[in-house]
Design an enzyme around this catalytic site. Sequence first.
Site, PDB file in Angstrom:
ATOM      1  N   THR A  41       2.116   5.802  15.151  1.00  0.00           N
ATOM      2  CA  THR A  41       2.420   6.663  14.003  1.00  0.00           C
ATOM      3  C   THR A  41       1.753   6.155  12.733  1.00  0.00           C
ATOM      4  N   GLY A  84       5.249  -0.807   3.690  1.00  0.00           N
ATOM      5  CA  GLY A  84       5.741  -2.115   4.118  1.00  0.00           C
ATOM      6  C   GLY A  84       5.662  -3.108   2.980  1.00  0.00           C
ATOM      7  N   ARG A 119       0.098  -0.027  39.506  1.00  0.00           N
ATOM      8  CA  ARG A 119       0.686   0.189  38.160  1.00  0.00           C
ATOM      9  C   ARG A 119       0.238  -0.901  37.189  1.00  0.00           C
ATOM     10  N   GLN A 123       1.217   4.783  -0.248  1.00  0.00           N
ATOM     11  CA  GLN A 123       0.585   6.102  -0.106  1.00  0.00           C
ATOM     12  C   GLN A 123       1.583   7.130   0.387  1.00  0.00           C
ATOM     13  N   THR A 124       2.215   6.887   1.527  1.00  0.00           N
ATOM     14  CA  THR A 124       3.125   7.862   2.152  1.00  0.00           C
ATOM     15  C   THR A 124       4.336   8.152   1.269  1.00  0.00           C
ATOM     16  N   TYR A 127       0.877  -1.183   0.000  1.00  0.00           N
ATOM     17  CA  TYR A 127       0.000   0.000   0.000  1.00  0.00           C
ATOM     18  C   TYR A 127       0.908   1.225   0.000  1.00  0.00           C
ATOM     19  N   ARG A 140       8.453 -13.201  41.283  1.00  0.00           N
ATOM     20  CA  ARG A 140       9.523 -12.406  41.887  1.00  0.00           C
ATOM     21  C   ARG A 140       9.243 -12.120  43.354  1.00  0.00           C
ATOM     22  N   GLU A 159      -0.684   4.303  10.059  1.00  0.00           N
ATOM     23  CA  GLU A 159      -2.147   4.342   9.911  1.00  0.00           C
ATOM     24  C   GLU A 159      -2.695   5.628  10.502  1.00  0.00           C
TER      25      GLU A 159
HETATM   26  C1  LIG Z   1      -5.754  -9.004  15.810  1.00  0.00           C
HETATM   27  C2  LIG Z   1      -5.580  -8.132  14.589  1.00  0.00           C
HETATM   28  C3  LIG Z   1      -4.256  -8.366  13.928  1.00  0.00           C
HETATM   29  C4  LIG Z   1      -4.145  -7.435  12.753  1.00  0.00           C
HETATM   30  C5  LIG Z   1      -2.872  -6.705  12.800  1.00  0.00           C
HETATM   31  C6  LIG Z   1      -3.126  -5.275  13.020  1.00  0.00           C
HETATM   32  C7  LIG Z   1      -1.825  -4.521  12.876  1.00  0.00           C
HETATM   33  C8  LIG Z   1      -1.685  -4.038  11.434  1.00  0.00           C
HETATM   34  C9  LIG Z   1      -0.234  -3.796  11.106  1.00  0.00           C
HETATM   35  C10 LIG Z   1      -0.159  -2.766  10.020  1.00  0.00           C
HETATM   36  C11 LIG Z   1       1.254  -2.485   9.574  1.00  0.00           C
HETATM   37  C12 LIG Z   1       1.496  -1.038   9.302  1.00  0.00           C
HETATM   38  C13 LIG Z   1       0.448  -0.447   8.377  1.00  0.00           C
HETATM   39  C14 LIG Z   1       0.664   1.013   8.229  1.00  0.00           C
HETATM   40  C15 LIG Z   1       0.108   1.470   6.909  1.00  0.00           C
HETATM   41  C16 LIG Z   1       0.072   2.949   6.793  1.00  0.00           C
HETATM   42  O1  LIG Z   1       0.568   3.686   7.583  1.00  0.00           O
HETATM   43  S1  LIG Z   1      -0.825   3.460   5.436  1.00  0.00           S
HETATM   44  C17 LIG Z   1      -0.737   5.200   5.483  1.00  0.00           C
HETATM   45  C18 LIG Z   1      -1.546   5.749   6.625  1.00  0.00           C
HETATM   46  N1  LIG Z   1      -1.669   7.156   6.450  1.00  0.00           N
HETATM   47  C19 LIG Z   1      -2.564   7.868   7.116  1.00  0.00           C
HETATM   48  O2  LIG Z   1      -3.278   7.379   7.975  1.00  0.00           O
HETATM   49  C20 LIG Z   1      -2.660   9.314   6.729  1.00  0.00           C
HETATM   50  C21 LIG Z   1      -3.443  10.098   7.755  1.00  0.00           C
HETATM   51  N2  LIG Z   1      -4.083  11.245   7.117  1.00  0.00           N
HETATM   52  C22 LIG Z   1      -5.392  11.198   6.704  1.00  0.00           C
HETATM   53  O3  LIG Z   1      -6.105  10.225   6.864  1.00  0.00           O
HETATM   54  C23 LIG Z   1      -5.959  12.429   6.061  1.00  0.00           C
HETATM   55  O4  LIG Z   1      -4.908  13.193   5.498  1.00  0.00           O
HETATM   56  C24 LIG Z   1      -6.704  13.323   7.089  1.00  0.00           C
HETATM   57  C25 LIG Z   1      -5.835  13.622   8.296  1.00  0.00           C
HETATM   58  C26 LIG Z   1      -7.991  12.619   7.516  1.00  0.00           C
HETATM   59  C27 LIG Z   1      -7.051  14.647   6.422  1.00  0.00           C
HETATM   60  O5  LIG Z   1      -7.653  14.335   5.206  1.00  0.00           O
HETATM   61  P1  LIG Z   1      -8.160  15.503   4.235  1.00  0.00           P
HETATM   62  O6  LIG Z   1      -8.470  14.879   2.925  1.00  0.00           O
HETATM   63  O7  LIG Z   1      -7.180  16.620   4.266  1.00  0.00           O
HETATM   64  O8  LIG Z   1      -9.554  15.860   4.865  1.00  0.00           O
HETATM   65  P2  LIG Z   1      -9.950  16.982   5.906  1.00  0.00           P
HETATM   66  O9  LIG Z   1      -9.890  18.290   5.209  1.00  0.00           O
HETATM   67  O10 LIG Z   1      -9.210  16.847   7.200  1.00  0.00           O
HETATM   68  O11 LIG Z   1     -11.452  16.544   6.175  1.00  0.00           O
HETATM   69  C28 LIG Z   1     -12.414  16.736   5.135  1.00  0.00           C
HETATM   70  C29 LIG Z   1     -13.636  15.949   5.585  1.00  0.00           C
HETATM   71  O12 LIG Z   1     -13.395  14.565   5.358  1.00  0.00           O
HETATM   72  C30 LIG Z   1     -13.653  13.844   6.538  1.00  0.00           C
HETATM   73  N3  LIG Z   1     -12.772  12.670   6.547  1.00  0.00           N
HETATM   74  C31 LIG Z   1     -11.417  12.677   6.606  1.00  0.00           C
HETATM   75  N4  LIG Z   1     -10.958  11.425   6.577  1.00  0.00           N
HETATM   76  C32 LIG Z   1     -12.034  10.603   6.511  1.00  0.00           C
HETATM   77  C33 LIG Z   1     -12.205   9.184   6.479  1.00  0.00           C
HETATM   78  N5  LIG Z   1     -11.156   8.335   6.518  1.00  0.00           N
HETATM   79  N6  LIG Z   1     -13.463   8.697   6.394  1.00  0.00           N
HETATM   80  C34 LIG Z   1     -14.510   9.537   6.373  1.00  0.00           C
HETATM   81  N7  LIG Z   1     -14.432  10.889   6.415  1.00  0.00           N
HETATM   82  C35 LIG Z   1     -13.197  11.405   6.489  1.00  0.00           C
HETATM   83  C36 LIG Z   1     -13.347  14.803   7.657  1.00  0.00           C
HETATM   84  O13 LIG Z   1     -14.004  14.413   8.857  1.00  0.00           O
HETATM   85  C37 LIG Z   1     -13.909  16.102   7.081  1.00  0.00           C
HETATM   86  O14 LIG Z   1     -15.295  16.068   7.257  1.00  0.00           O
HETATM   87  P3  LIG Z   1     -16.054  17.506   7.448  1.00  0.00           P
HETATM   88  O15 LIG Z   1     -15.509  18.110   8.709  1.00  0.00           O
HETATM   89  O16 LIG Z   1     -15.666  18.326   6.221  1.00  0.00           O
HETATM   90  O17 LIG Z   1     -17.486  17.134   7.531  1.00  0.00           O
HETATM   91  C1  LIG Z   2       6.551   1.122  10.845  1.00  0.00           C
HETATM   92  C2  LIG Z   2       5.815   1.973   9.821  1.00  0.00           C
HETATM   93  C3  LIG Z   2       5.120   1.351   8.787  1.00  0.00           C
HETATM   94  C4  LIG Z   2       4.465   2.110   7.818  1.00  0.00           C
HETATM   95  N1  LIG Z   2       3.835   1.485   6.775  1.00  0.00           N
HETATM   96  C5  LIG Z   2       3.261   2.236   5.804  1.00  0.00           C
HETATM   97  C6  LIG Z   2       2.653   1.607   4.668  1.00  0.00           C
HETATM   98  O1  LIG Z   2       2.642   0.389   4.540  1.00  0.00           O
HETATM   99  N2  LIG Z   2       2.120   2.391   3.691  1.00  0.00           N
HETATM  100  C7  LIG Z   2       2.126   3.759   3.783  1.00  0.00           C
HETATM  101  O2  LIG Z   2       1.620   4.414   2.860  1.00  0.00           O
HETATM  102  N3  LIG Z   2       2.679   4.393   4.858  1.00  0.00           N
HETATM  103  C8  LIG Z   2       3.244   3.662   5.853  1.00  0.00           C
HETATM  104  N4  LIG Z   2       3.811   4.286   6.943  1.00  0.00           N
HETATM  105  C9  LIG Z   2       3.853   5.749   6.984  1.00  0.00           C
HETATM  106  C10 LIG Z   2       2.890   6.279   8.033  1.00  0.00           C
HETATM  107  O3  LIG Z   2       1.584   6.098   7.612  1.00  0.00           O
HETATM  108  C11 LIG Z   2       3.194   7.766   8.258  1.00  0.00           C
HETATM  109  O4  LIG Z   2       4.470   7.865   8.831  1.00  0.00           O
HETATM  110  C12 LIG Z   2       2.152   8.361   9.191  1.00  0.00           C
HETATM  111  O5  LIG Z   2       0.940   8.518   8.477  1.00  0.00           O
HETATM  112  C13 LIG Z   2       2.595   9.697   9.786  1.00  0.00           C
HETATM  113  O6  LIG Z   2       2.833  10.614   8.753  1.00  0.00           O
HETATM  114  P1  LIG Z   2       4.221  11.437   8.719  1.00  0.00           P
HETATM  115  O7  LIG Z   2       5.313  10.461   8.803  1.00  0.00           O
HETATM  116  O8  LIG Z   2       4.130  12.364   7.573  1.00  0.00           O
HETATM  117  O9  LIG Z   2       4.223  12.268  10.070  1.00  0.00           O
HETATM  118  P2  LIG Z   2       4.033  13.867  10.189  1.00  0.00           P
HETATM  119  O10 LIG Z   2       2.636  14.227   9.870  1.00  0.00           O
HETATM  120  O11 LIG Z   2       5.120  14.528   9.467  1.00  0.00           O
HETATM  121  O12 LIG Z   2       4.202  14.012  11.788  1.00  0.00           O
HETATM  122  C14 LIG Z   2       5.301  14.698  12.359  1.00  0.00           C
HETATM  123  C15 LIG Z   2       4.755  15.514  13.524  1.00  0.00           C
HETATM  124  O13 LIG Z   2       3.919  16.564  12.993  1.00  0.00           O
HETATM  125  C16 LIG Z   2       2.671  16.589  13.679  1.00  0.00           C
HETATM  126  N5  LIG Z   2       1.625  17.086  12.776  1.00  0.00           N
HETATM  127  C17 LIG Z   2       1.452  16.795  11.454  1.00  0.00           C
HETATM  128  N6  LIG Z   2       0.382  17.442  10.954  1.00  0.00           N
HETATM  129  C18 LIG Z   2      -0.145  18.169  11.979  1.00  0.00           C
HETATM  130  C19 LIG Z   2      -1.278  19.040  12.106  1.00  0.00           C
HETATM  131  N7  LIG Z   2      -2.094  19.317  11.075  1.00  0.00           N
HETATM  132  N8  LIG Z   2      -1.515  19.599  13.319  1.00  0.00           N
HETATM  133  C20 LIG Z   2      -0.727  19.304  14.373  1.00  0.00           C
HETATM  134  N9  LIG Z   2       0.364  18.500  14.318  1.00  0.00           N
HETATM  135  C21 LIG Z   2       0.633  17.937  13.137  1.00  0.00           C
HETATM  136  C22 LIG Z   2       2.440  15.120  14.065  1.00  0.00           C
HETATM  137  O14 LIG Z   2       1.525  15.050  15.157  1.00  0.00           O
HETATM  138  C23 LIG Z   2       3.853  14.688  14.469  1.00  0.00           C
HETATM  139  O15 LIG Z   2       4.081  15.066  15.807  1.00  0.00           O
HETATM  140  C24 LIG Z   2       4.488   3.528   7.922  1.00  0.00           C
HETATM  141  C25 LIG Z   2       5.158   4.163   8.974  1.00  0.00           C
HETATM  142  C26 LIG Z   2       5.827   3.385   9.924  1.00  0.00           C
HETATM  143  C27 LIG Z   2       6.561   4.072  11.046  1.00  0.00           C
END
Ligand SMILES: CCCCCCCCCCCCCCCC(=O)SCCNC(=O)CCNC(=O)[C@H](O)C(C)(C)COP(=O)(O)OP(=O)(O)OC[C@H]1O[C@@H](n2cnc3c(N)ncnc32)[C@H](O)[C@@H]1OP(=O)(O)O
Ligand SMILES: Cc1cc2nc3c(=O)[nH]c(=O)nc-3n(C[C@H](O)[C@H](O)[C@H](O)COP(=O)(O)OP(=O)(O)OC[C@H]3O[C@@H](n4cnc5c(N)ncnc54)[C@H](O)[C@@H]3O)c2cc1C
Length: 638
Positions: free
Chosen positions: A430, A185, A341, A145-146, A143, A318, A432
């Site tokens: 961090t 990843g 704790r 995206q980042t 996936y 312990r 997701e």
């Molecule tokens: C037992 C189990 C085992 C399984 C094992 C588990 C472990 C599993 C291991 C995984 C291993 C590592 C896996 C990592 C994989 C990555 O890390 S993938 C990359 C992850 N990246 C992220 O999460 C990025 C985070 N950033 C975002 O989601 C978006 O940029 C933000 C922060 C939501 C802002 O989005 P934006 O398009 O700028 O939207 P924004 O202007 O903030 O909002 C516009 C409207 O959309 C709405 N909206 C925003 N997002 C959403 C949404 N997602 N849905 C609906 N509405 C939304 C807002 O509420 C807002 O609504 P209104 O206030 O306008 O009514």
């Molecule tokens: C182990 C690991 C696995 C990952 N796997 C994947 C993957 O498979 N696919 C994928 O696409 N991505 C993956 N990622 C990336 C991950 O999704 C991003 O690192 C995560 O979404 C955070 O984004 P960033 O790194 O840009 O942090 P940043 O947003 O740069 O955060 C840095 C600091 O800025 C602050 N900040 C940012 N924006 C704001 C704001 N608007 N207001 C206040 N504070 C703010 C944050 O709180 C934080 O303290 C992975 C990351 C890690 C560590």
Amino acid sequence: MEGVGEEEMEGVDHLAHERNKSEFDVDAMKIVWAGSPHAFDVSDRISKLVASDPGFRKDNRSTLSRKELFKNTLRKAAYAWKTIVDLRLSEEEAAKLRFYVDEPAFTDLHWGMFIPAIKGQGTEEQQQKWLPLAYKMQIIGCYAQTELGHGSNVQGLETTATFDSQTDEFIIHSPTLTSSKWWPGGLGKVATHAIAYARLIVGGREHGVHGFIVQLRSLEDHSPLLGITVGDIGMKFGNGAYNTMDNGVLQFDHVRIPRNQMLMRVSQVTCEGKYKQSDVPRQLVYGTMVYVRQTIVADASCALSRAVCIATRYSAVRRQFGSQNGGPETQVIDYKTQQSRLFPLLASAYAFRFIGEWLKWLYADVTQRLQANDFSTLPEAHACTAGLKSLTTTATADGIEECRKLCGGHGYLCSSGLPELFAVYVPACTYEGDNTVLLLQVARFLMKTVSQLGSRLSSKKPVGTIAYMTRVEHLMQCRCGVQRGFAELSADLVEAAVAHCQLIVVSKFIEKLQQEIPGKGVKQQLEVLCNIYALFLLHKHQGDFLSTGCITPKHAALANDELRSLYSQVRPNAIALVDAFNYTDHYLGSILGCYDGNVYPKLYEAAWKDPLNESVVPDGYHLYIRPLLKQEIRTARL
Ligand SMILES: CCCCCCCCCCCCCCCC(=O)SCCNC(=O)CCNC(=O)[C@H](O)C(C)(C)COP(=O)(O)OP(=O)(O)OC[C@H]1O[C@@H](n2cnc3c(N)ncnc32)[C@H](O)[C@@H]1OP(=O)(O)O
Ligand SMILES: Cc1cc2nc3c(=O)[nH]c(=O)nc-3n(C[C@H](O)[C@H](O)[C@H](O)COP(=O)(O)OP(=O)(O)OC[C@H]3O[C@@H](n4cnc5c(N)ncnc54)[C@H](O)[C@@H]3O)c2cc1C
């Protein structure tokens, strides 16, 4: 071994005296923890299958180099897949097997994100083409995206996908260094395909970020395709830990893909170059992240319960201080500080288990509604998955570290299993979605809800949560009342968002207890844990509760007295409550947490297995130490 006392003999259950104190039916609690008799059966069977197979050993990880570690992970992933195929395991059993193998690997993202993204954002036709290949692992996906320059801000992504109507293709390109995909990843060395997120450009107009299926490597010899530069981003936190995963870097140089490889359930591009946004919220393109966030909440209860199991068993083993007339010293689990704790973390593990169950239901419900184009609960689903992912992962990461400290010096040994568990788990705060960024989303949802509903955020909460609900409303009113912008108040609003998520966890725990829960004493134990969770948070945040006026200082003092009493009620049941997680010693990977509590002989034996002890005189003695000792200082060869 000479002088081995009865208390150190193998095969003796050194925790039997603790297990005999239990006041409830542990087997019934195992089923509550697993979720159902069927879920318990699958978990129990598969965890024992993995534990009994030498092909899944993991006790040697800390002695391997990065390359050996990674190759071993590939071997295990292939072996796991062969086991799944040979034994004809179901999807549920296969997921459990990957869970109990307990090694971050490319398969997490293939099964956990690549496939859900196609299911959630692909058309029927695209699902029919790609899912069979993915299910058979004839392609391996990630996936992507980042990027190097953007992770949280998805709309800031720079990779472009430009439609070429002449050839009916998209041109995927990385225009800048910061647009390099960075972190995905499985991307670095294994994935053959990616769901790549890029800015869609059609006819010179931009349409925001969309997902595209892009092949990265040849299915013949695994070499990167034309225009693809791909590699690993390097060592990460901790030695073994997440270094079994090839988080990668990826650059596109004008890579062409067919038009039908844009995920087109949410919006489409026709062969004539017309962009069509179906009448669904554009945020559905974020659907995979919402799905993973709800699985991460369930995963938090698993990770926290592992750490609590280790710390609880070791706290019962312990003994330190308190010997009377030469008798045994006191078990550290009997100290009130150790209980204050440890037991809130035990209660949190159960609380997160039940909130994970509820969130899974909420996600399934919103997914079903989306099928009927009912988007009414999408904002709440987003706020809940974002907020609860943030709350549970922060509490779990902090809780694992606290469990390490609860085990004293031995908690710092790799053989305790806690340093590795922490290092593997902590990025969950961090990935997701950065936890603060997600809480800001919740704060925004609360602001909108308050402005729409007035002060009452929701009356749909059980009676026992009035104080918690009043706290959230008070925190929101204090912030919404003043005329300063969201950004200025964001730090305070994040606190209100945490309070809101804590309210949800407490109320869902209370709702769980209103269900029929079979087994002698099981419901009573869960009531004690629910009260501990709620009163611990009330004690920790009593400033908020006092300022709302819904509790008085006297109430706060009574709550603290009640907490101490509750800890005393948990104490005789503590070992049984962690036995209910039903973890094998293999999965726990911890000498301190071993089921029989026979810790010291195992610790001593493990020490001698360290490579450093292969020789009694260390390599380097003659070159560096002997000259020191003999004061023959000479320039040591570099
Ligand atoms: C037992 C189990 C085992 C399984 C094992 C588990 C472990 C599993 C291991 C995984 C291993 C590592 C896996 C990592 C994989 C990555 O890390 S993938 C990359 C992850 N990246 C992220 O999460 C990025 C985070 N950033 C975002 O989601 C978006 O940029 C933000 C922060 C939501 C802002 O989005 P934006 O398009 O700028 O939207 P924004 O202007 O903030 O909002 C516009 C409207 O959309 C709405 N909206 C925003 N997002 C959403 C949404 N997602 N849905 C609906 N509405 C939304 C807002 O509420 C807002 O609504 P209104 O206030 O306008 O009514
Ligand atoms: C182990 C690991 C696995 C990952 N796997 C994947 C993957 O498979 N696919 C994928 O696409 N991505 C993956 N990622 C990336 C991950 O999704 C991003 O690192 C995560 O979404 C955070 O984004 P960033 O790194 O840009 O942090 P940043 O947003 O740069 O955060 C840095 C600091 O800025 C602050 N900040 C940012 N924006 C704001 C704001 N608007 N207001 C206040 N504070 C703010 C944050 O709180 C934080 O303290 C992975 C990351 C890690 C560590």
